[in-house]
Design an enzyme around this catalytic site. Structure first.
Site, PDB file in Angstrom:
ATOM      1  N   GLU A 224       0.367  -1.564   0.137  1.00  0.00           N
ATOM      2  CA  GLU A 224      -0.111  -0.174  -0.355  1.00  0.00           C
ATOM      3  C   GLU A 224       0.695   1.211  -0.228  1.00  0.00           C
ATOM      4  OE1 GLU A 224      -2.953  -0.430  -0.714  1.00  0.00           O
ATOM      5  OE2 GLU A 224      -3.894  -2.470   0.099  1.00  0.00           O
ATOM      6  N   CYS A 258      -1.801   8.997   3.011  1.00  0.00           N
ATOM      7  CA  CYS A 258      -1.628   8.606   1.244  1.00  0.00           C
ATOM      8  C   CYS A 258      -2.530   8.778  -0.294  1.00  0.00           C
ATOM      9  CB  CYS A 258      -1.424   6.690   1.882  1.00  0.00           C
ATOM     10  SG  CYS A 258      -2.905   5.860   2.083  1.00  0.00           S
TER      11      CYS A 258
END
Length: 475
Positions: A224, A258
């Site tokens: 990720e 993110c």
């Protein structure tokens, strides 16, 4: 090297790391298929302890950041974490049931099914920006799938990491859940362990090293990562709607997310209106940032200096920087818009991960999509416009890990959707059912009993029945 206390200490940590891994592997061999009742009990214990330790966790996270809004921790970490445990607990028995599959006529009589088996020992490497949610969410998926779990927590959030370590040690034996602390060398040693699956959340540059280390053991990975997630403002969406929702996604956690909007593509003729609407939205959220408990700080001096370097580089290369608040004496960094940006600027090359928002003009929607397509695929894409045909056009002509139409960030909190990147923004998925599947081996099982007509086509070949089978089924 033996005279270096730091080296000796790290060497001891790495030795302990291998011992914990072997203990977990042995425990898994002894109990390779935990029951649904066991797994649900693990989740219940975890949820109860999270709720009882909530205030202390909020305090630790804030102290690690220098100031983290308590509400942001509750909204962005505690809420999705607790909700995710409830969601998983409610559905776990159904997920664990074998799924029946079709058997082709030539292979009858037989039955086929897929059983979902724990992988074994799962490693999870946790970043600093959401140290609670990004530790517990994958832990929930791995435990629900019946695995043993080792977590490497971030050295950038020492109080939170220690608190989580103590909390998890009070709930689980170390051969079920083990928390590892330490600097980068311990993290790399962690990535080199022969896990049955490794999940890493963090920077793309570090993700490459993690994947390289995992490859030595053929360890499957879920990465990720992140990247430069764009937001597109359409030609007719009300600017107040788009600006407010983009501002929320960008200012949450001071942009240290993110999936935060990394830059905004705005129709050229709407640039001035967007800048005004965006300024009003941010200043409504945060009338001041000096001493404002709602405004989160940059995690540390090194990250703040990195962001200031982006601003200096952009100014030197001709960008117009529009600060939306006064400078602060502490690490609460003012939000800024950047206009007249180009690809030569560092801020347009790296993931920003902070309260800086470049605004890029475009002439046609297809120009905006071409701009995005010419760059590495992002973790998220945001489109603001209410025309359903244009929404479909954006979905069909772009690639990203996930999408929000007319919002930001909130797709990550949906337990019934997979979360994960594509290309440079990562690989693999987790959250909800996808998390259970990621941390399980879907094992196909074909079952036959005493009656075995297949023996009629065993060698020697050339029998009439074999020719009949070919005639019936190979055509």
């Amino acid at each position: 090297m033996a005279d270096n206390p730091g080296f000796v200490q790290n060497e001891q940590q790495i030795d302990a790391l291998h011992q914990r891994f072997e203990a977990q592997r042995e425990a898994f061999v002894a109990n390779p298929m935990p029951s649904a009742d066991q797994r649900i009990a693990w989740l219940d214990s975890l949820k109860a302890r999270l709720l009882s330790d909530q205030d202390e966790l909020v305090r630790c996270i804030s102290e690690d950041f220098g100031n983290r809004s308590a509400d942001e921790t509750l909204l962005a970490e505690m809420l999705p974490t607790v909700h995710g445990i409830r969601y998983t607990r409610k559905r776990l028995r159904r997920w664990m049931k074998p799924s029946r599959r079709h058997v082709g006529l030539p292979f009858m009589p037989a039955s086929a099914r897929v059983i979902y088996q724990p992988l074994g020992v799962v490693g999870i490497i946790v970043p600093w920006n959401y140290p609670l949610f990004l530790a517990i969410a994958p832990l929930v998926g791995a435990l629900a799938a019946g695995n043993r779990v080792m977590l490497k927590l971030s050295e950038a959030t020492p109080q939170t990491s220690q608190r989580l370590k103590d909390m998890l040690a009070s709930i689980f034996p170390e051969d079920l859940v083990s928390v590892v602390l330490g600097e980068a060398d311990v993290g790399m040693a962690f990535a080199k362990l022969p896990f049955d699956h490794l999940l890493f959340t963090g920077a793309t540059s570090i993700g490459r090293h993690v994947m390289r280390a995992a490859a030595e053991n053929l360890t499957p990975v879920t990465l990720e990562l992140g990247g430069k997630s764009p937001a597109i403002v359409s030609s007719d969406v009300p600017l107040e709607h788009a600006a407010e929702r983009i501002a929320f996604g960008k200012t949450l956690n001071a942009g240290q997310t993110c999936v935060a909007p990394d830059y905004v593509l705005v129709p050229r003729q709407r640039m001035e209106g967007f800048v005004d609407a965006y300024r009003r939205a941010v200043q409504r959220f945060y009338p001041q940032i000096e001493g404002n408990p709602d405004y989160t700080s940059i995690i540390n001096a090194r990250q703040r200096q990195r962001l200031l370097g982006y601003l200096d580089d952009a100014r030197d290369k001709g960008a117009m920087v529009i600060p939306l608040a006064a400078e602060c004496a502490d690490r609460r960094m003012p939000h800024s818009l950047l206009l007249n940006v180009d690809d030569s600027m560092q801020v347009m090359q790296d993931e920003i991960f902070g309260p800086l928002l470049p605004v890029v003009p475009y002439d046609r929607l297809d120009d905006a999509l071409a701009y995005i397509a010419a760059r590495p695929r992002p973790l998220a894409l945001y489109y603001f416009g209410y025309d359903r045909r244009e929404q479909q056009h954006v979905l069909h002509h772009s690639h990203s890990g996930g999408v929000c139409l007319n919002d930001t960030l909130l797709h990550v909190a949906q337990d019934d959707m997979p979360f994960g990147g594509v290309g440079a923004s990562g690989m693999g998925h987790y959250h909800g059912h996808e998390g259970f599947l990621t941390f399980s081996k879907a094992k196909g099982v074909l079952t036959k009993q005493r009656f075995n007509p297949a023996r009629l086509i065993y060698p020697p070949y050339g029998k009439a029945l074999q020719r009949l089978v070919y005639k019936l089924f190979i055509r």
